[in-house]
Write a protein that holds these residues in place. Structure first.
Motif, PDB file in Angstrom:
ATOM      1  N   SER A  75       1.035  -1.299  -0.456  1.00  0.00           N
ATOM      2  CA  SER A  75       0.389   0.027   0.035  1.00  0.00           C
ATOM      3  C   SER A  75       0.603   1.123  -0.243  1.00  0.00           C
ATOM      4  CB  SER A  75      -0.508   0.322   1.004  1.00  0.00           C
ATOM      5  OG  SER A  75      -0.453  -0.078   2.595  1.00  0.00           O
ATOM      6  N   ASN A  76       2.033   1.206   0.907  1.00  0.00           N
ATOM      7  CA  ASN A  76       2.863   2.220   0.802  1.00  0.00           C
ATOM      8  C   ASN A  76       4.551   1.904   0.540  1.00  0.00           C
ATOM      9  OD1 ASN A  76       3.969   5.020   0.695  1.00  0.00           O
ATOM     10  ND2 ASN A  76       2.614   5.211   2.796  1.00  0.00           N
ATOM     11  N   PRO A  77       4.695   1.750  -1.333  1.00  0.00           N
ATOM     12  CA  PRO A  77       5.943   1.268  -1.085  1.00  0.00           C
ATOM     13  C   PRO A  77       7.253   2.224  -0.935  1.00  0.00           C
ATOM     14  CG  PRO A  77       4.706   1.789  -3.248  1.00  0.00           C
ATOM     15  CD  PRO A  77       3.875   2.118  -1.907  1.00  0.00           C
ATOM     16  N   LYS A  78       6.172   3.628  -1.329  1.00  0.00           N
ATOM     17  CA  LYS A  78       7.577   4.585  -1.062  1.00  0.00           C
ATOM     18  C   LYS A  78       7.542   4.250   0.549  1.00  0.00           C
ATOM     19  CE  LYS A  78       5.881   7.442  -5.317  1.00  0.00           C
ATOM     20  NZ  LYS A  78       5.650   8.779  -4.865  1.00  0.00           N
ATOM     21  N   LEU A  79       7.694   4.602   1.673  1.00  0.00           N
ATOM     22  CA  LEU A  79       7.799   4.314   3.107  1.00  0.00           C
ATOM     23  C   LEU A  79       8.499   2.974   3.095  1.00  0.00           C
ATOM     24  CD1 LEU A  79       7.465   5.956   5.314  1.00  0.00           C
ATOM     25  CD2 LEU A  79       5.113   4.119   6.440  1.00  0.00           C
ATOM     26  N   LYS A  80       8.857   2.108   2.847  1.00  0.00           N
ATOM     27  CA  LYS A  80       9.830   1.383   2.869  1.00  0.00           C
ATOM     28  C   LYS A  80      11.176   1.814   1.926  1.00  0.00           C
ATOM     29  CE  LYS A  80       6.134  -2.219   3.207  1.00  0.00           C
ATOM     30  NZ  LYS A  80       5.079  -1.840   2.894  1.00  0.00           N
ATOM     31  N   GLN A  81      11.385   2.469   1.522  1.00  0.00           N
ATOM     32  CA  GLN A  81      12.156   3.274   0.743  1.00  0.00           C
ATOM     33  C   GLN A  81      13.191   3.997   0.978  1.00  0.00           C
ATOM     34  OE1 GLN A  81      10.643   4.558  -3.491  1.00  0.00           O
ATOM     35  NE2 GLN A  81      10.094   1.914  -3.961  1.00  0.00           N
ATOM     36  N   ARG A  82      12.151   4.733   2.071  1.00  0.00           N
ATOM     37  CA  ARG A  82      13.006   6.027   2.800  1.00  0.00           C
ATOM     38  C   ARG A  82      13.160   4.718   4.079  1.00  0.00           C
ATOM     39  NH1 ARG A  82       8.201   9.586   4.080  1.00  0.00           N
ATOM     40  NH2 ARG A  82       9.346  11.102   4.546  1.00  0.00           N
ATOM     41  N   LEU A  83      13.484   4.049   4.732  1.00  0.00           N
ATOM     42  CA  LEU A  83      14.135   2.933   5.396  1.00  0.00           C
ATOM     43  C   LEU A  83      15.390   2.151   5.056  1.00  0.00           C
ATOM     44  CD1 LEU A  83      10.876   1.627   6.869  1.00  0.00           C
ATOM     45  CD2 LEU A  83      11.562   3.545   6.954  1.00  0.00           C
ATOM     46  N   GLY A  84      15.804   2.176   6.035  1.00  0.00           N
ATOM     47  CA  GLY A  84      17.593   1.478   5.472  1.00  0.00           C
ATOM     48  C   GLY A  84      17.720   0.666   7.226  1.00  0.00           C
ATOM     49  N   TYR A  85      17.470  -0.443   6.794  1.00  0.00           N
ATOM     50  CA  TYR A  85      17.901  -1.255   8.058  1.00  0.00           C
ATOM     51  C   TYR A  85      19.535  -2.404   7.890  1.00  0.00           C
ATOM     52  CZ  TYR A  85      16.056  -6.137  10.358  1.00  0.00           C
ATOM     53  OH  TYR A  85      16.324  -6.963  11.519  1.00  0.00           O
ATOM     54  N   LEU A  86      19.994  -2.341   9.063  1.00  0.00           N
ATOM     55  CA  LEU A  86      21.516  -2.956   8.988  1.00  0.00           C
ATOM     56  C   LEU A  86      21.127  -3.987  10.450  1.00  0.00           C
ATOM     57  CD1 LEU A  86      23.949  -4.625   8.172  1.00  0.00           C
ATOM     58  CD2 LEU A  86      25.011  -2.084   9.963  1.00  0.00           C
ATOM     59  N   PRO A  87      20.989  -5.039  10.106  1.00  0.00           N
ATOM     60  CA  PRO A  87      20.315  -6.440  10.856  1.00  0.00           C
ATOM     61  C   PRO A  87      21.915  -6.822  11.752  1.00  0.00           C
ATOM     62  CG  PRO A  87      19.765  -7.733   9.375  1.00  0.00           C
ATOM     63  CD  PRO A  87      20.377  -6.306   8.575  1.00  0.00           C
ATOM     64  N   MET A 100      36.048  -3.637   8.208  1.00  0.00           N
ATOM     65  CA  MET A 100      35.409  -3.166   7.300  1.00  0.00           C
ATOM     66  C   MET A 100      34.346  -3.345   6.953  1.00  0.00           C
ATOM     67  SD  MET A 100      39.420  -3.079   5.561  1.00  0.00           S
ATOM     68  CE  MET A 100      40.632  -1.967   5.906  1.00  0.00           C
ATOM     69  N   LYS A 101      34.235  -4.645   6.734  1.00  0.00           N
ATOM     70  CA  LYS A 101      33.163  -5.622   6.118  1.00  0.00           C
ATOM     71  C   LYS A 101      31.973  -5.040   7.094  1.00  0.00           C
ATOM     72  CE  LYS A 101      35.240 -10.199   5.373  1.00  0.00           C
ATOM     73  NZ  LYS A 101      35.190 -11.768   5.864  1.00  0.00           N
ATOM     74  N   GLN A 102      31.780  -4.423   8.385  1.00  0.00           N
ATOM     75  CA  GLN A 102      30.701  -3.559   8.884  1.00  0.00           C
ATOM     76  C   GLN A 102      30.220  -1.960   8.486  1.00  0.00           C
ATOM     77  OE1 GLN A 102      28.954  -5.635  10.745  1.00  0.00           O
ATOM     78  NE2 GLN A 102      27.300  -4.372  12.282  1.00  0.00           N
ATOM     79  N   ARG A 103      31.224  -2.043   7.960  1.00  0.00           N
ATOM     80  CA  ARG A 103      30.939  -0.052   6.995  1.00  0.00           C
ATOM     81  C   ARG A 103      30.422  -0.856   6.105  1.00  0.00           C
ATOM     82  NH1 ARG A 103      36.707   0.281   9.383  1.00  0.00           N
ATOM     83  NH2 ARG A 103      37.243   1.346   7.520  1.00  0.00           N
ATOM     84  N   LEU A 104      31.138  -1.771   5.801  1.00  0.00           N
ATOM     85  CA  LEU A 104      30.347  -2.509   4.160  1.00  0.00           C
ATOM     86  C   LEU A 104      28.995  -1.982   4.049  1.00  0.00           C
ATOM     87  CD1 LEU A 104      31.080  -2.314   0.817  1.00  0.00           C
ATOM     88  CD2 LEU A 104      31.448  -4.589   1.149  1.00  0.00           C
ATOM     89  N   SER A 105      28.197  -2.644   4.957  1.00  0.00           N
ATOM     90  CA  SER A 105      27.320  -3.447   5.340  1.00  0.00           C
ATOM     91  C   SER A 105      26.753  -2.077   5.826  1.00  0.00           C
ATOM     92  CB  SER A 105      27.236  -4.752   6.902  1.00  0.00           C
ATOM     93  OG  SER A 105      27.587  -6.029   6.461  1.00  0.00           O
ATOM     94  N   LEU A 106      27.584  -1.614   6.113  1.00  0.00           N
ATOM     95  CA  LEU A 106      26.465  -0.313   6.153  1.00  0.00           C
ATOM     96  C   LEU A 106      26.011   0.824   4.891  1.00  0.00           C
ATOM     97  CD1 LEU A 106      24.933   1.907   8.979  1.00  0.00           C
ATOM     98  CD2 LEU A 106      27.316   2.514   9.356  1.00  0.00           C
ATOM     99  N   ALA A 107      26.920   0.813   4.322  1.00  0.00           N
ATOM    100  CA  ALA A 107      27.355   1.320   2.969  1.00  0.00           C
ATOM    101  C   ALA A 107      26.197   0.384   2.141  1.00  0.00           C
ATOM    102  CB  ALA A 107      28.607   0.898   2.053  1.00  0.00           C
ATOM    103  N   ARG A 108      25.816  -0.744   2.029  1.00  0.00           N
ATOM    104  CA  ARG A 108      25.161  -1.049   1.214  1.00  0.00           C
ATOM    105  C   ARG A 108      23.568  -0.990   2.235  1.00  0.00           C
ATOM    106  NH1 ARG A 108      20.899  -4.030   3.596  1.00  0.00           N
ATOM    107  NH2 ARG A 108      22.924  -5.290   4.914  1.00  0.00           N
ATOM    108  N   THR A 109      23.003  -0.816   3.009  1.00  0.00           N
ATOM    109  CA  THR A 109      22.205  -0.243   4.127  1.00  0.00           C
ATOM    110  C   THR A 109      21.694   1.219   3.846  1.00  0.00           C
ATOM    111  OG1 THR A 109      22.542  -1.727   6.183  1.00  0.00           O
ATOM    112  CG2 THR A 109      20.721   0.055   6.223  1.00  0.00           C
ATOM    113  N   ILE A 110      22.471   2.233   3.421  1.00  0.00           N
ATOM    114  CA  ILE A 110      22.445   3.985   3.032  1.00  0.00           C
ATOM    115  C   ILE A 110      22.204   3.849   1.414  1.00  0.00           C
ATOM    116  CG2 ILE A 110      22.990   4.669   5.270  1.00  0.00           C
ATOM    117  CD1 ILE A 110      25.162   5.540   4.431  1.00  0.00           C
ATOM    118  N   ILE A 111      22.320   3.031   0.722  1.00  0.00           N
ATOM    119  CA  ILE A 111      23.625   2.987  -0.924  1.00  0.00           C
ATOM    120  C   ILE A 111      22.201   3.581  -1.852  1.00  0.00           C
ATOM    121  CG2 ILE A 111      22.281   1.246  -1.224  1.00  0.00           C
ATOM    122  CD1 ILE A 111      26.066   3.110  -2.595  1.00  0.00           C
TER     123      ILE A 111
END
Length: 323
Positions: free
Chosen positions: A82-94, A151-162
């Protein structure tokens, strides 16, 4: 009936109402009302099993709530389309997101940028921006398998905010990192917050949260037992204390401490001559105490008035809950 509440929510990045999650007979999140203001870094604290990860998974539409509602920047979050644009505004790093070790750094980020629909030349520009931010520009052609854990953790963060989200969720992002890697990660978070991103972060490293966060929420058995600004938490719950070191006349020192009206209690620390005083006076009173001790012939080589940190407050609150 929801219209006034929805209007109010537009001033908030996150607002939940009666949020509940039940797995079989176990209630993981219990009637939780959370408020996070736009632009702040909000720290989520609690022991294992408190419900932090379950809460974050619901806030990112990974888990479906059993009951309750979630609003992000005033828009209702649902797991449907119902609101795909809302999910595109989120970044999630588990806390357990896997990397693709067979790719190099650039190809990894390029892959996710394509998934988010970034087109060249913006995609290429964004990857360069992110690599500079996470300090991996020189590693862009390196296989991921050759990177250090930090470095891997920073790369994971980069993927989360790309994809340039405005609301970022981080679940135990510094777990297992050494002090230098944690410091590097903290600096990146500060830059993202300064750029206007709202960040919710859970961590067991409370010293990091104390440095990063403007507000914190403390969870216990699925309940949000405290949610407030760090400043308010310190003012209400952080007790002042004095640490001192004396070289001589320890019996006289103990007598002076017992007679001092501003010392509610004291303890001798394992290192010889070191003491910790639970202090209920003002800074001026502490100066008077120091002068009295010196005039009594006690050689004081260390004397520091401090305040309990976030970890001490959390442990004290946990003790009160248990009792």
């Amino acid at each position: 009936m929801m219209q006034p509440e929805t209007t109010l929510n537009r001033e908030l990045a996150i607002a939940t109402h009666g949020l509940t999650k039940q797995f079989d007979r176990q209630i993981a999140i219990n009637d939780l009302d959370l408020r996070v203001e736009a632009g702040e870094v909000y720290g989520l604290i609690g022991p294992n099993g408190a419900g932090k990860t379950t809460l974050i998974r619901m806030l990112t539409a990974v888990e479906e709530p059993t009951a309750g509602e979630i609003y992000l920047f005033g828009d209702r979050l649902l797991r449907d389309d119902s609101n795909p644009k809302l999910k595109q505004r989120l970044g999630y790093l588990p806390d357990d997101y896997p990397l693709y070790d067979d790719l190099n750094v650039w190809d990894y980020l390029d892959y996710f940028a394509r998934l988010y629909g970034l087109k060249n030349p913006r995609r290429r520009e964004r990857i360069y921006e992110i690599l500079e931010l996470i300090q991996l520009a020189e590693k862009r052609h390196s296989p991921i398998t050759t990177l250090s854990r930090g470095m891997k953790q920073r790369l994971s963060l980069a993927r989360t905010i790309i994809h340039e989200p405005i609301l970022l969720f981080l679940d135990e992002p510094v777990s297992g990192l050494d002090p230098i890697a944690r410091m590097q990660f903290r600096e990146i978070i500060k830059i993202l917050q300064e750029a206007g991103m709202t960040i919710l972060i859970s961590s067991h490293v409370l010293s990091d949260l104390a440095e990063l966060c403007s507000s914190v929420g403390i969870m216990e058995l699925g309940f949000l037992i405290e949610s407030t600004s760090l400043q308010d938490l310190y003012q209400r719950l952080a007790s002042p204390y004095i640490t001192l070191k004396a070289l001589n006349n320890l019996d006289i020192l103990k007598a002076e401490l017992n007679n001092c009206p501003w010392v509610s209690s004291w303890e001798a620390l394992p290192e010889n001559g070191h003491f910790r005083l639970h202090f209920c006076g003002t800074p001026e009173n502490s100066a008077t105490l120091l002068r009295t001790l010196v005039q009594s012939g006690i050689a004081i080589t260390e004397f520091t008035l401090s305040q309990e940190d976030l970890e001490s407050i959390f442990l004290k609150m946990g003790h009160k809950q248990a009792s």
